[in-house]
Design a protein around this motif. Structure first.
Motif: not given
Length: 112
Positions: A82-100
């Motif tokens: 948990p944590g705000p930085q992890v939330r931000r990075w998981t969102a970024i990586v997940a958004l990029l992975a969605a386009t694979l």
């Protein structure tokens, strides 16, 4: 680009990331992860079942399974770290992975 390619591009770069963002708004609880995992299994099973009868439906189901799996993994990471930085990075990586899936589609088109 053909109409089908434009549609695939829009689904991959608009609908996929939007669905992932919606999944990331869910609470990171064990019930959410169980529901997402069962949904991934269901989407994959449906895709396999539709392969012969409805190839497009099978492709859409596999794509949906991918999006659900990306959201599930992001939620699992958020649950463990948990944590705000992890939330931000998981969102970024997940958004990029969605386009694979688009890159797989584009690669297949180049091979034809």
């Amino acid at each position: 680009m053909l109409r089908a390619e434009l549609l695939a591009f829009g689904v991959t770069f608009v609908a996929g990331p939007l669905l992932v963002l919606l999944l990331l708004r869910l609470p990171a609880r064990i019930g959410t992860l169980i529901t997402l995992s069962l949904s991934v299994i269901g989407a994959a099973g449906l895709a396999v079942g539709l392969q012969e009868r409805a190839p497009l439906g099978s492709l859409v189901s596999f794509w949906l399974g991918w999006i659900l799996a990306v959201g599930m993994v992001a939620q699992a990471v958020r649950r463990r770290m948990p944590g705000p930085q992890v939330r931000r990075w998981t969102a970024i990586v997940a958004l990029l992975a969605a386009t694979l899936p688009w890159f797989g589609f584009a690669t297949a088109q180049m091979m034809v």
